[in-house]
Scaffold this motif. Structure first.
Motif, short mmCIF file in Angstrom:
data_model
loop_
_atom_site.label_atom_id
_atom_site.label_comp_id
_atom_site.label_asym_id
_atom_site.label_seq_id
_atom_site.Cartn_x
_atom_site.Cartn_y
_atom_site.Cartn_z
N ALA A 116 29.87 57.56 44.74
CA ALA A 116 31.26 57.22 44.43
C ALA A 116 31.92 58.31 43.58
N ALA A 117 31.13 59.21 43.04
CA ALA A 117 31.60 60.26 42.14
C ALA A 117 32.65 61.17 42.79
N GLU A 118 33.47 61.75 41.93
CA GLU A 118 34.47 62.72 42.38
C GLU A 118 34.28 64.09 41.74
N THR A 119 33.39 64.18 40.76
CA THR A 119 33.13 65.44 40.07
C THR A 119 31.62 65.68 40.00
N ILE A 120 31.25 66.89 39.66
CA ILE A 120 29.84 67.23 39.49
C ILE A 120 29.21 66.37 38.40
N LEU A 167 17.69 72.86 55.02
CA LEU A 167 16.93 72.70 53.79
C LEU A 167 16.70 71.21 53.52
N GLU A 168 17.75 70.43 53.64
CA GLU A 168 17.66 68.99 53.42
C GLU A 168 16.64 68.35 54.37
N GLU A 169 16.70 68.71 55.64
CA GLU A 169 15.75 68.17 56.62
C GLU A 169 14.32 68.58 56.29
N ASN A 170 14.11 69.85 55.96
CA ASN A 170 12.77 70.35 55.65
C ASN A 170 12.18 69.70 54.41
N LEU A 171 13.03 69.26 53.48
CA LEU A 171 12.56 68.60 52.27
C LEU A 171 12.39 67.09 52.46
N GLY A 172 12.77 66.59 53.63
CA GLY A 172 12.69 65.16 53.87
C GLY A 172 13.79 64.38 53.16
N LEU A 173 14.92 65.03 52.90
CA LEU A 173 16.00 64.39 52.16
C LEU A 173 17.22 64.08 53.02
N ALA A 174 17.08 64.18 54.32
CA ALA A 174 18.22 63.93 55.21
C ALA A 174 18.79 62.53 54.96
N GLY A 175 20.11 62.46 54.82
CA GLY A 175 20.79 61.19 54.61
C GLY A 175 20.88 60.73 53.17
N HIS A 176 20.18 61.39 52.27
CA HIS A 176 20.25 60.99 50.86
C HIS A 176 21.57 61.42 50.25
N ALA A 177 21.89 60.85 49.10
CA ALA A 177 23.07 61.27 48.36
C ALA A 177 22.94 62.75 48.02
N ARG A 178 24.08 63.44 48.09
CA ARG A 178 24.05 64.87 47.73
C ARG A 178 25.44 65.32 47.38
N PHE A 179 25.48 66.44 46.70
CA PHE A 179 26.74 67.16 46.54
C PHE A 179 26.45 68.63 46.66
N ILE A 180 27.43 69.33 47.22
CA ILE A 180 27.29 70.76 47.47
C ILE A 180 28.43 71.47 46.76
N ASN A 212 28.82 81.82 36.56
CA ASN A 212 28.53 81.77 37.98
C ASN A 212 29.54 82.63 38.74
N GLU A 213 29.06 83.26 39.78
CA GLU A 213 29.92 84.12 40.59
C GLU A 213 31.07 83.34 41.20
N ARG A 214 30.78 82.13 41.65
CA ARG A 214 31.80 81.30 42.28
C ARG A 214 31.39 79.84 42.12
N VAL A 215 32.33 78.99 41.78
CA VAL A 215 32.06 77.57 41.63
C VAL A 215 33.04 76.81 42.51
N THR A 216 32.51 76.13 43.53
CA THR A 216 33.32 75.34 44.44
C THR A 216 32.55 74.08 44.80
N LEU A 217 33.16 72.91 44.57
CA LEU A 217 32.56 71.65 44.99
C LEU A 217 33.02 71.41 46.42
N LEU A 218 32.08 71.47 47.36
CA LEU A 218 32.43 71.37 48.77
C LEU A 218 32.33 69.96 49.33
N GLU A 219 31.39 69.18 48.82
CA GLU A 219 31.12 67.87 49.42
C GLU A 219 30.41 66.97 48.44
N ILE A 220 30.74 65.70 48.47
CA ILE A 220 29.96 64.66 47.80
C ILE A 220 29.70 63.60 48.85
N ARG A 221 28.41 63.30 49.05
CA ARG A 221 28.03 62.35 50.09
C ARG A 221 27.21 61.20 49.50
#
Length: 98
Positions: free
Chosen positions: A36-40, A85-98, A24-33
């Motif tokens: 409870a996880a701390e890693t990908i 993207l999240e809103e358009n997919l109907g996933l607003a507020g769901h668990a996610r990580f970026i 991958n060109e760049r790997v950065t974990l920006l957010e987990i929402r």
């Protein structure tokens, strides 16, 4: 900007792939929402465990957001793209990580 993605279930493959800085060109974990996880890998494990109690087969959405070669996005623009993207997919507020 080109955005593509799809529903997935192969968490082990994606955890390994996303953490691979060589492929991958760049790997950065920006957010987990909402996890409870701390890693990908932990985030995928947690999502898989939650899905086991349901009929859900594809329990996460993997998206690629690729700016065009002449586009440069700042942090706020990246966050806006993810949120739209999240809103358009109907996933607003769901668990996610970026």
């Amino acid at each position: 900007m080109i955005i593509n993605g799809g529903s997935r279930r192969n968490a082990r493959f994606f955890a390994k792939h996303l953490a691979n800085a060589e492929e991958n060109e760049r790997v950065t974990l920006l957010e987990i929402r909402n996890l409870a996880a701390e890693t990908i890998a932990q985030a995928f494990q947690e999502m898989e465990a939650i899905a086991m109690g349901t009929r859900c087969e594809n329990y996460f959405y993997h998206a690629n957001i690729n700016p065009l070669s002449n586009e440069r996005l700042n942090a706020e623009q990246w966050e806006r793209a993810v949120n739209l993207l999240e809103e358009n997919l109907g996933l607003a507020g769901h668990a996610r990580f970026i």
